[in-house]
Design a protein around this motif. Structure first.
Motif, mmCIF file in Angstrom:
data_model
loop_
_atom_site.group_PDB
_atom_site.id
_atom_site.type_symbol
_atom_site.label_atom_id
_atom_site.label_comp_id
_atom_site.label_asym_id
_atom_site.label_seq_id
_atom_site.Cartn_x
_atom_site.Cartn_y
_atom_site.Cartn_z
ATOM 1 N N GLY A 62 0.791 -1.224 0.000
ATOM 2 C CA GLY A 62 0.000 0.000 0.000
ATOM 3 C C GLY A 62 0.819 1.266 0.000
ATOM 4 O O GLY A 62 0.273 2.363 -0.141
ATOM 5 N N SER A 63 2.140 1.152 0.156
ATOM 6 C CA SER A 63 3.023 2.318 0.154
ATOM 7 C C SER A 63 3.208 2.833 -1.271
ATOM 8 O O SER A 63 2.777 2.215 -2.244
ATOM 9 C CB SER A 63 4.382 1.933 0.727
ATOM 10 N N ILE A 64 3.896 3.978 -1.411
ATOM 11 C CA ILE A 64 4.144 4.533 -2.740
ATOM 12 C C ILE A 64 4.987 3.573 -3.580
ATOM 13 O O ILE A 64 4.690 3.335 -4.752
ATOM 14 C CB ILE A 64 4.823 5.912 -2.639
ATOM 15 N N GLN A 65 6.041 3.006 -2.984
ATOM 16 C CA GLN A 65 6.853 2.040 -3.738
ATOM 17 C C GLN A 65 6.022 0.838 -4.151
ATOM 18 O O GLN A 65 6.155 0.339 -5.275
ATOM 19 C CB GLN A 65 8.064 1.598 -2.918
ATOM 20 N N GLU A 173 9.402 10.021 -3.955
ATOM 21 C CA GLU A 173 8.182 9.670 -3.219
ATOM 22 C C GLU A 173 7.579 10.894 -2.526
ATOM 23 O O GLU A 173 6.612 10.766 -1.785
ATOM 24 C CB GLU A 173 8.494 8.589 -2.191
ATOM 25 N N GLY A 174 8.164 12.063 -2.767
ATOM 26 C CA GLY A 174 7.634 13.285 -2.177
ATOM 27 C C GLY A 174 8.644 13.964 -1.287
ATOM 28 O O GLY A 174 9.786 13.513 -1.132
ATOM 29 N N THR A 175 8.235 15.071 -0.716
ATOM 30 C CA THR A 175 9.124 15.824 0.161
ATOM 31 C C THR A 175 9.244 15.145 1.513
ATOM 32 O O THR A 175 8.300 14.524 2.005
ATOM 33 C CB THR A 175 8.611 17.258 0.357
ATOM 34 N N MET A 176 10.410 15.278 2.098
ATOM 35 C CA MET A 176 10.648 14.738 3.434
ATOM 36 C C MET A 176 10.136 15.733 4.475
ATOM 37 O O MET A 176 10.473 16.924 4.428
ATOM 38 C CB MET A 176 12.134 14.486 3.647
ATOM 39 N N GLU A 177 9.310 15.232 5.399
ATOM 40 C CA GLU A 177 8.749 16.081 6.446
ATOM 41 C C GLU A 177 9.184 15.546 7.810
ATOM 42 O O GLU A 177 9.582 14.390 7.940
ATOM 43 C CB GLU A 177 7.229 16.132 6.331
ATOM 44 N N TRP A 178 9.067 16.394 8.815
ATOM 45 C CA TRP A 178 9.587 16.064 10.138
ATOM 46 C C TRP A 178 8.467 15.831 11.147
ATOM 47 O O TRP A 178 7.502 16.598 11.218
ATOM 48 C CB TRP A 178 10.452 17.216 10.672
ATOM 49 N N ASN A 236 10.279 11.567 6.946
ATOM 50 C CA ASN A 236 9.745 10.677 5.922
ATOM 51 C C ASN A 236 8.747 11.444 5.075
ATOM 52 O O ASN A 236 8.257 12.501 5.503
ATOM 53 C CB ASN A 236 9.053 9.456 6.549
ATOM 54 N N PRO A 237 8.403 10.931 3.899
ATOM 55 C CA PRO A 237 7.281 11.506 3.173
ATOM 56 C C PRO A 237 5.993 11.349 3.996
ATOM 57 O O PRO A 237 5.875 10.431 4.820
ATOM 58 C CB PRO A 237 7.217 10.668 1.889
ATOM 59 N N ILE A 238 5.033 12.228 3.767
ATOM 60 C CA ILE A 238 3.786 12.211 4.525
ATOM 61 C C ILE A 238 3.095 10.851 4.447
ATOM 62 O O ILE A 238 2.550 10.353 5.441
ATOM 63 C CB ILE A 238 2.832 13.311 3.998
ATOM 64 N N SER A 294 4.585 7.785 -11.310
ATOM 65 C CA SER A 294 5.228 7.856 -10.000
ATOM 66 C C SER A 294 4.966 9.199 -9.336
ATOM 67 O O SER A 294 4.707 9.271 -8.129
ATOM 68 C CB SER A 294 6.734 7.604 -10.132
ATOM 69 N N PHE A 295 5.014 10.285 -10.109
ATOM 70 C CA PHE A 295 4.785 11.613 -9.532
ATOM 71 C C PHE A 295 3.317 11.806 -9.154
ATOM 72 O O PHE A 295 3.011 12.406 -8.124
ATOM 73 C CB PHE A 295 5.234 12.699 -10.510
ATOM 74 N N GLN A 296 2.419 11.274 -9.964
ATOM 75 C CA GLN A 296 1.000 11.393 -9.628
ATOM 76 C C GLN A 296 0.656 10.541 -8.411
ATOM 77 O O GLN A 296 -0.126 10.962 -7.543
ATOM 78 C CB GLN A 296 0.138 10.966 -10.815
ATOM 79 N N ALA A 297 1.262 9.368 -8.319
ATOM 80 C CA ALA A 297 1.009 8.482 -7.176
ATOM 81 C C ALA A 297 1.458 9.122 -5.876
ATOM 82 O O ALA A 297 0.753 9.085 -4.860
ATOM 83 C CB ALA A 297 1.705 7.138 -7.386
ATOM 84 N N GLN A 298 2.637 9.740 -5.887
ATOM 85 C CA GLN A 298 3.113 10.365 -4.650
ATOM 86 C C GLN A 298 2.239 11.560 -4.277
ATOM 87 O O GLN A 298 1.984 11.791 -3.089
ATOM 88 C CB GLN A 298 4.593 10.744 -4.759
ATOM 89 N N ALA A 299 1.781 12.311 -5.272
ATOM 90 C CA ALA A 299 0.911 13.460 -4.972
ATOM 91 C C ALA A 299 -0.406 13.000 -4.351
ATOM 92 O O ALA A 299 -0.879 13.573 -3.359
ATOM 93 C CB ALA A 299 0.658 14.266 -6.241
ATOM 94 N N ASP A 300 -0.989 11.956 -4.920
ATOM 95 C CA ASP A 300 -2.272 11.451 -4.421
ATOM 96 C C ASP A 300 -2.126 10.869 -3.021
ATOM 97 O O ASP A 300 -2.923 11.175 -2.118
ATOM 98 C CB ASP A 300 -2.826 10.384 -5.370
ATOM 99 N N LEU A 301 -1.109 10.021 -2.833
ATOM 100 C CA LEU A 301 -0.962 9.352 -1.549
ATOM 101 C C LEU A 301 -0.541 10.317 -0.444
ATOM 102 O O LEU A 301 -1.029 10.232 0.685
ATOM 103 C CB LEU A 301 0.044 8.211 -1.670
ATOM 104 N N ASN A 302 0.349 11.252 -0.759
ATOM 105 C CA ASN A 302 0.786 12.201 0.262
ATOM 106 C C ASN A 302 -0.329 13.169 0.648
ATOM 107 O O ASN A 302 -0.501 13.495 1.824
ATOM 108 C CB ASN A 302 2.020 12.973 -0.220
ATOM 109 N N GLY A 303 -1.083 13.636 -0.344
ATOM 110 C CA GLY A 303 -2.195 14.537 -0.049
ATOM 111 C C GLY A 303 -3.257 13.870 0.806
ATOM 112 O O GLY A 303 -3.729 14.445 1.797
ATOM 113 N N GLY A 304 -3.616 12.659 0.446
ATOM 114 C CA GLY A 304 -4.610 11.929 1.227
ATOM 115 C C GLY A 304 -4.116 11.580 2.612
ATOM 116 O O GLY A 304 -4.880 11.570 3.579
#
Length: 364
Positions: A62-65, A173-178, A236-238, A294-304
């Protein structure tokens, strides 16, 4: 002794994989990596020949990878009209991320996701991905950088190949957040913070530049480490933060976008070179067709994922101001020099070229 132990582990894993694959394969012919296939690369494959391969990634179902690899496999299997079958192995099924990379190098895996954060001691020059504020804040521009950069796709890829890893593509997989147990919205607040990092010298250096106490720890141990106060923060990414429920045991989620979590789609080079030309072309076409995905998947998964975090936890979400970002950018410069000192002239030239390419795309 440590290298010997890792080699023995890799050998056992390779033998287990090969025996298991041979015992379960229902195809009349199975393509395996090795010299026996090298003579076929200049000709098209027989329509009767079938292939059974393995693709390992570094994350959970279920992860981005995982989403990316499933789409990659779907496209490739469809292109082959059923001649290619690929088994997917999430992290932990055949070892951790470092062991999976070693299996790829040794021919025990055909495909793997290989992230720089896990392979800094193998290809030190790839640690430029750990530098903070290197890439654009615009993901469309980052997509162009990863597709067109000669610094990455030619110079850095050649260094991977020297280590028996053939990189097919770089993506994020997106931006790294803290997440943290205390506020970290300015560099001065990081002093002494026990920050979990991947086993990468440059990630360590990046957080040392803020005065933190970087603490490498396996991914699957991070939740318990935060819960038991063995560590006080992580990046990690969101989508990964939500998936692993880190905000259940943290007080702050700081959206700084300091760096991109970059990974690579990689293949064993002897395996790839031994494939017939038409099968190689199918793989390369699949790589290109999954770039935008890959870019669309990370945008969708991180936003959600951010929506889920705010709806299900009490974590305080902090957005960096422009002034705070400027403070971090200034503090991060020390790590750039650490990188150049670590990798020498060749790695420094790759970084300088990449920075020029990023600046050119940003200026468009």
């Amino acid at each position: 002794m440590k290298k010997l132990s890792m080699s023995l582990i890799a050998l056992v894993l390779i033998m287990t994989l090969l025996v298991g694959c041979a015992g379960n394969s229902s195809t009349p012919a199975t393509n395996e990596p090795g010299p026996s296939n090298s003579s076929s690369s200049d000709s098209s494959s027989s329509e009767q020949e079938t292939y059974h391969w393995r693709f390992a990634h570094e994350e959970n179902n279920g992860s981005i990878q995982d989403v990316y690899v499933k789409e990659f496999v779907r496209i490739l299997e469809e292109k082959s009209d059923g001649r290619i079958k690929v088994d997917i192995y999430p992290v932990g099924q055949i070892g951790d991320a470092t062991q999976q990379c070693e299996l790829l190098q040794n021919g025990g895996l055909e495909f793997a996701m290989v992230s720089p954060g896990n392979t800094g001691t193998i290809v030190p020059e790839n640690q430029l991905f750990s530098l903070h504020f290197l890439f654009s804040e615009d993901m469309d521009k980052n997509a162009e950088i990863f597709k067109t950069s000669k610094a990455l796709n030619e110079d850095l890829t050649a260094l991977y190949l020297d280590k028996n890893i053939k990189v097919l593509s770089y993506w994020t997989e997106g931006t790294m957040e803290w997440t943290s147990s205390r506020p970290v919205n300015t560099p001065d607040k990081w002093k002494g913070l026990k920050m979990r990092t991947m086993p990468s010298p440059m990630i360590v250096a990046s957080y040392e530049a803020y005065g933190a106490n970087p603490t490498p720890m396996p991914y699957m141990e991070v939740y318990s480490g935060l819960q038991l106060n063995m560590i006080e923060g992580q990046e990690n990414p969101i989508s990964a933060i939500e998936e692993m429920k880190f905000c259940e045991v943290q007080d702050y989620l700081t959206l700084g976008g300091s760096s991109l979590y970059v990974t690579t789609t990689a293949v064993n080079p002897q395996f790839f070179d031994g494939l017939p030309a038409d099968i190689q072309q199918m793989i390369l076409e699949t790589v290109e067709e999954t770039r935008d995905f890959s870019f669309q998947a990370q945008a969708d998964l991180n936003g959600g994922a951010l929506d889920k975090i705010t709806a299900t936890t009490d974590v305080e979400v902090v957005y960096l101001t422009e002034e705070e970002r400027a403070q971090f950018k200034e503090a991060s410069k020390a790590a750039y020099q650490v990188y150049k000192n670590m990798v020498g002239e060749k790695g420094s030239a790759i970084l300088d070229k990449l920075m020029e390419e990023v600046a050119a795309i940003e200026a468009k």
